[in-house]
Design a protein around this motif. Sequence first.
Motif, PDB file in Angstrom:
ATOM      1  N   THR A  65       0.848  -1.199   0.000  1.00  0.00           N
ATOM      2  CA  THR A  65       0.000   0.000   0.000  1.00  0.00           C
ATOM      3  C   THR A  65       0.874   1.235   0.000  1.00  0.00           C
ATOM      4  OG1 THR A  65      -0.074  -0.031   2.409  1.00  0.00           O
ATOM      5  CG2 THR A  65      -1.854  -1.153   1.242  1.00  0.00           C
ATOM      6  N   GLN A  66       0.344   2.307  -0.605  1.00  0.00           N
ATOM      7  CA  GLN A  66       1.071   3.558  -0.685  1.00  0.00           C
ATOM      8  C   GLN A  66       1.057   4.256   0.665  1.00  0.00           C
ATOM      9  OE1 GLN A  66      -0.121   6.047  -3.902  1.00  0.00           O
ATOM     10  NE2 GLN A  66       0.748   7.902  -2.979  1.00  0.00           N
ATOM     11  N   THR A  67       2.200   4.724   1.112  1.00  0.00           N
ATOM     12  CA  THR A  67       2.295   5.443   2.374  1.00  0.00           C
ATOM     13  C   THR A  67       2.881   6.818   2.118  1.00  0.00           C
ATOM     14  OG1 THR A  67       4.526   4.737   2.865  1.00  0.00           O
ATOM     15  CG2 THR A  67       2.757   3.248   3.535  1.00  0.00           C
ATOM     16  N   ASN A  68       2.937   7.645   3.162  1.00  0.00           N
ATOM     17  CA  ASN A  68       3.501   8.985   3.068  1.00  0.00           C
ATOM     18  C   ASN A  68       4.966   9.021   3.492  1.00  0.00           C
ATOM     19  OD1 ASN A  68       1.112  10.164   2.170  1.00  0.00           O
ATOM     20  ND2 ASN A  68       0.338  10.354   4.277  1.00  0.00           N
ATOM     21  N   THR A  69       5.573   7.827   3.582  1.00  0.00           N
ATOM     22  CA  THR A  69       6.986   7.783   3.949  1.00  0.00           C
ATOM     23  C   THR A  69       7.808   8.491   2.879  1.00  0.00           C
ATOM     24  OG1 THR A  69       6.595   5.649   4.975  1.00  0.00           O
ATOM     25  CG2 THR A  69       8.896   6.272   4.563  1.00  0.00           C
ATOM     26  N   PRO A  70       8.770   9.358   3.273  1.00  0.00           N
ATOM     27  CA  PRO A  70       9.582  10.065   2.267  1.00  0.00           C
ATOM     28  C   PRO A  70      10.265   9.098   1.317  1.00  0.00           C
ATOM     29  CG  PRO A  70       9.963  10.959   4.465  1.00  0.00           C
ATOM     30  CD  PRO A  70       9.130   9.729   4.636  1.00  0.00           C
ATOM     31  N   GLN A  71      10.255   9.473   0.049  1.00  0.00           N
ATOM     32  CA  GLN A  71      10.821   8.623  -0.981  1.00  0.00           C
ATOM     33  C   GLN A  71      12.324   8.877  -1.112  1.00  0.00           C
ATOM     34  OE1 GLN A  71       8.791   6.415  -2.246  1.00  0.00           O
ATOM     35  NE2 GLN A  71       7.185   7.319  -0.990  1.00  0.00           N
ATOM     36  N   PRO A  72      13.076   7.870  -1.522  1.00  0.00           N
ATOM     37  CA  PRO A  72      14.509   8.106  -1.745  1.00  0.00           C
ATOM     38  C   PRO A  72      14.706   9.057  -2.911  1.00  0.00           C
ATOM     39  CG  PRO A  72      13.861   5.971  -2.640  1.00  0.00           C
ATOM     40  CD  PRO A  72      12.671   6.511  -1.902  1.00  0.00           C
ATOM     41  N   PRO A  73      15.651   9.976  -2.786  1.00  0.00           N
ATOM     42  CA  PRO A  73      15.865  10.937  -3.880  1.00  0.00           C
ATOM     43  C   PRO A  73      16.362  10.232  -5.126  1.00  0.00           C
ATOM     44  CG  PRO A  73      17.627  11.084  -2.266  1.00  0.00           C
ATOM     45  CD  PRO A  73      16.596  10.170  -1.685  1.00  0.00           C
ATOM     46  N   ARG A  74      15.833  10.661  -6.264  1.00  0.00           N
ATOM     47  CA  ARG A  74      16.320  10.138  -7.539  1.00  0.00           C
ATOM     48  C   ARG A  74      17.722  10.664  -7.799  1.00  0.00           C
ATOM     49  NH1 ARG A  74      12.046  11.048 -12.241  1.00  0.00           N
ATOM     50  NH2 ARG A  74      13.646   9.846 -13.308  1.00  0.00           N
ATOM     51  N   PRO A  75      18.544   9.876  -8.494  1.00  0.00           N
ATOM     52  CA  PRO A  75      19.889  10.368  -8.792  1.00  0.00           C
ATOM     53  C   PRO A  75      19.827  11.575  -9.722  1.00  0.00           C
ATOM     54  CG  PRO A  75      19.424   8.377 -10.037  1.00  0.00           C
ATOM     55  CD  PRO A  75      18.287   8.550  -9.074  1.00  0.00           C
ATOM     56  N   ILE A  76      20.707  12.512  -9.494  1.00  0.00           N
ATOM     57  CA  ILE A  76      20.762  13.712 -10.323  1.00  0.00           C
ATOM     58  C   ILE A  76      22.119  13.744 -11.000  1.00  0.00           C
ATOM     59  CG2 ILE A  76      20.734  16.232 -10.341  1.00  0.00           C
ATOM     60  CD1 ILE A  76      18.904  16.178  -7.964  1.00  0.00           C
ATOM     61  N   TRP A  77      22.134  13.540 -12.286  1.00  0.00           N
ATOM     62  CA  TRP A  77      23.370  13.613 -13.061  1.00  0.00           C
ATOM     63  C   TRP A  77      23.565  15.043 -13.540  1.00  0.00           C
ATOM     64  CZ3 TRP A  77      27.092  10.000 -13.753  1.00  0.00           C
ATOM     65  CH2 TRP A  77      26.790   8.704 -13.306  1.00  0.00           C
ATOM     66  N   ILE A  78      24.739  15.572 -13.273  1.00  0.00           N
ATOM     67  CA  ILE A  78      25.055  16.920 -13.734  1.00  0.00           C
ATOM     68  C   ILE A  78      26.349  16.886 -14.528  1.00  0.00           C
ATOM     69  CG2 ILE A  78      23.880  18.013 -11.791  1.00  0.00           C
ATOM     70  CD1 ILE A  78      26.603  18.567 -10.576  1.00  0.00           C
ATOM     71  N   SER A  79      26.519  17.899 -15.338  1.00  0.00           N
ATOM     72  CA  SER A  79      27.717  17.998 -16.160  1.00  0.00           C
ATOM     73  C   SER A  79      28.153  19.452 -16.220  1.00  0.00           C
ATOM     74  CB  SER A  79      27.455  17.470 -17.578  1.00  0.00           C
ATOM     75  OG  SER A  79      26.436  18.232 -18.213  1.00  0.00           O
ATOM     76  N   GLY A  80      29.375  19.666 -16.648  1.00  0.00           N
ATOM     77  CA  GLY A  80      29.895  21.016 -16.759  1.00  0.00           C
ATOM     78  C   GLY A  80      31.331  20.981 -17.254  1.00  0.00           C
ATOM     79  N   ARG A  81      32.016  22.100 -17.082  1.00  0.00           N
ATOM     80  CA  ARG A  81      33.367  22.215 -17.615  1.00  0.00           C
ATOM     81  C   ARG A  81      34.186  23.137 -16.730  1.00  0.00           C
ATOM     82  NH1 ARG A  81      35.532  25.108 -22.348  1.00  0.00           N
ATOM     83  NH2 ARG A  81      33.539  26.203 -22.414  1.00  0.00           N
ATOM     84  N   VAL A  82      35.446  22.784 -16.519  1.00  0.00           N
ATOM     85  CA  VAL A  82      36.392  23.631 -15.798  1.00  0.00           C
ATOM     86  C   VAL A  82      37.331  24.264 -16.822  1.00  0.00           C
ATOM     87  CG1 VAL A  82      38.259  23.702 -14.102  1.00  0.00           C
ATOM     88  CG2 VAL A  82      36.266  22.231 -13.709  1.00  0.00           C
ATOM     89  N   VAL A  83      37.485  25.583 -16.737  1.00  0.00           N
ATOM     90  CA  VAL A  83      38.307  26.332 -17.686  1.00  0.00           C
ATOM     91  C   VAL A  83      39.280  27.205 -16.904  1.00  0.00           C
ATOM     92  CG1 VAL A  83      38.280  28.073 -19.519  1.00  0.00           C
ATOM     93  CG2 VAL A  83      36.490  26.344 -19.424  1.00  0.00           C
ATOM     94  N   MET A  84      40.525  27.256 -17.349  1.00  0.00           N
ATOM     95  CA  MET A  84      41.490  28.160 -16.746  1.00  0.00           C
ATOM     96  C   MET A  84      41.129  29.605 -17.086  1.00  0.00           C
ATOM     97  SD  MET A  84      43.228  25.836 -15.368  1.00  0.00           S
ATOM     98  CE  MET A  84      44.507  26.834 -14.624  1.00  0.00           C
ATOM     99  N   TYR A  85      41.634  30.528 -16.295  1.00  0.00           N
ATOM    100  CA  TYR A  85      41.290  31.926 -16.490  1.00  0.00           C
ATOM    101  C   TYR A  85      41.651  32.429 -17.884  1.00  0.00           C
ATOM    102  CZ  TYR A  85      41.094  36.953 -15.872  1.00  0.00           C
ATOM    103  OH  TYR A  85      40.788  38.274 -16.027  1.00  0.00           O
ATOM    104  N   ASP A  86      42.715  31.882 -18.476  1.00  0.00           N
ATOM    105  CA  ASP A  86      43.120  32.332 -19.809  1.00  0.00           C
ATOM    106  C   ASP A  86      42.364  31.622 -20.921  1.00  0.00           C
ATOM    107  OD1 ASP A  86      44.200  29.813 -19.715  1.00  0.00           O
ATOM    108  OD2 ASP A  86      46.286  30.438 -19.966  1.00  0.00           O
ATOM    109  N   GLY A  87      41.375  30.807 -20.569  1.00  0.00           N
ATOM    110  CA  GLY A  87      40.552  30.142 -21.564  1.00  0.00           C
ATOM    111  C   GLY A  87      40.984  28.740 -21.919  1.00  0.00           C
ATOM    112  N   GLY A  88      42.133  28.291 -21.424  1.00  0.00           N
ATOM    113  CA  GLY A  88      42.622  26.962 -21.751  1.00  0.00           C
ATOM    114  C   GLY A  88      42.069  25.883 -20.844  1.00  0.00           C
ATOM    115  N   ALA A  89      42.405  24.634 -21.170  1.00  0.00           N
ATOM    116  CA  ALA A  89      41.997  23.503 -20.345  1.00  0.00           C
ATOM    117  C   ALA A  89      42.941  23.386 -19.149  1.00  0.00           C
ATOM    118  CB  ALA A  89      42.031  22.213 -21.172  1.00  0.00           C
ATOM    119  N   PRO A  90      42.485  22.811 -18.042  1.00  0.00           N
ATOM    120  CA  PRO A  90      43.363  22.626 -16.883  1.00  0.00           C
ATOM    121  C   PRO A  90      44.565  21.750 -17.238  1.00  0.00           C
ATOM    122  CG  PRO A  90      41.066  22.251 -16.297  1.00  0.00           C
ATOM    123  CD  PRO A  90      41.111  22.350 -17.783  1.00  0.00           C
TER     124      PRO A  90
END
Length: 431
Positions: A65-90
């Motif tokens: 039966t359905q209850t009001n017990t808090p559900q486990p959080p779904r995984p959240i996949w995130i993406s992005g990029r790190v850039v050096m101040y001069d615009g180059g790659a690390p």
Amino acid sequence: MRIGQARLVGPATIALASLSWAVSTATAQRGGQTGGGAGTGTGTPSTPGRGTPTPSPSPTTQTPTQTNTPQPPRPIWISGRVVMYDGGAPPESVTIERICGANSVHAEGYTDSRGSFSFNLGQSNNGIFADASTSIFGEPGQLDGLNSISGNSGAAGAMSSASSETAYWDCDLRARLPGYRSDTVSLAGRRMLDSPDVGVILLYPIAGIQGLTASATSGQAPKDARKAYEKGLTAVKKDKPDQADQEFRKAVQLYPRYAEAWYELGKVLERREHYPEAREAYASALAADSKYVYPYQQLYQLALREQNWKDLADKTDQLLHLDPYEFPAAYYFNALAHLQLKEYDAAEKSAHQAVEADRKQMNPKTHYLLGAILIQKQSWTEAAVSFRAYLKAAPNAPDKAQVEKTLGQLDQQIGQVQHAQTASSDSAAQQ
């Protein structure tokens, strides 16, 4: 034909001044500027709680039966990029950290050789990270498995998704690489399940930076002063400015060299529009620690509000001398101030630096401002290049028609100059 600089640039600079306060609050506020972590003088948000997983049902033939017990959080996949101040790659792989509160730092993943990253937020599995090559969709059936645990793949799943996102709204992401300082990306308000890309995280070299994002005087504060300071931060978070004012004043009375408490008091006073008192509080912060950078930022914003161009130039000069990397908006306002003071060489230098520093392309007006300065210096060709760069960066700009009109005038002036040069060359050749 000669372009009237005052006619073209006067209204332009007034418009720049009127919009610059909005730009400053959008690009130059303290939050999200640096990965200061503990001791930066910011409020201490509570660590977000995690949903309690629903216990697995016992072996039975009955339908769960359905209850009001808090559900486990779904995984959240995130993406992005790190850039050096001069615009180059690390130069090497960079660790991505999540900061939730002053003392809550979690290593989440690391970048690939190009500076890109993607990982399952909050599930680093005791330091075993997901690298940038991991599938953004996870393992087959992973999301379905989580829904089956809850016994509900409909409304409960939607609630789990929402709680997963909001659980990280008090958190920031930063990059960690020895010898460099990172800016931060706030997760507040992000719909990461819909838009997993968090954008670019910039790294700045520590060498050459004299300024401090956390005052050196804070570590010497006595216990009672620190307690009052923390109470003040809590009052700010609870939107109780009167209480915050009282606690910060108590902190600086107990310890007059408490630069961060003076700074926070100034912000409370500024928010209440007590601008002269706020200015005095920021000045007291700098008297206690002249290398503490954030009071300079607030003081230049006050100068901007008052259109005090000399003070704006001075405060941005001081800030950029202490830290030439982390406050790109300061170059913009420094250029604006020098333009208003008719110091065109200094204005041009800062405007070029503003364009260069705007790595995230947050302020297309840097190109506009540079164009206005170049008109004053009668550098017609360079001015046209800058205005075209502005329209490219902001194709739907509200002043597009006026800029296009200015470009037409510039093109006519450039044509006349070229015609005069050609005629002069022909005359010299004939002689």
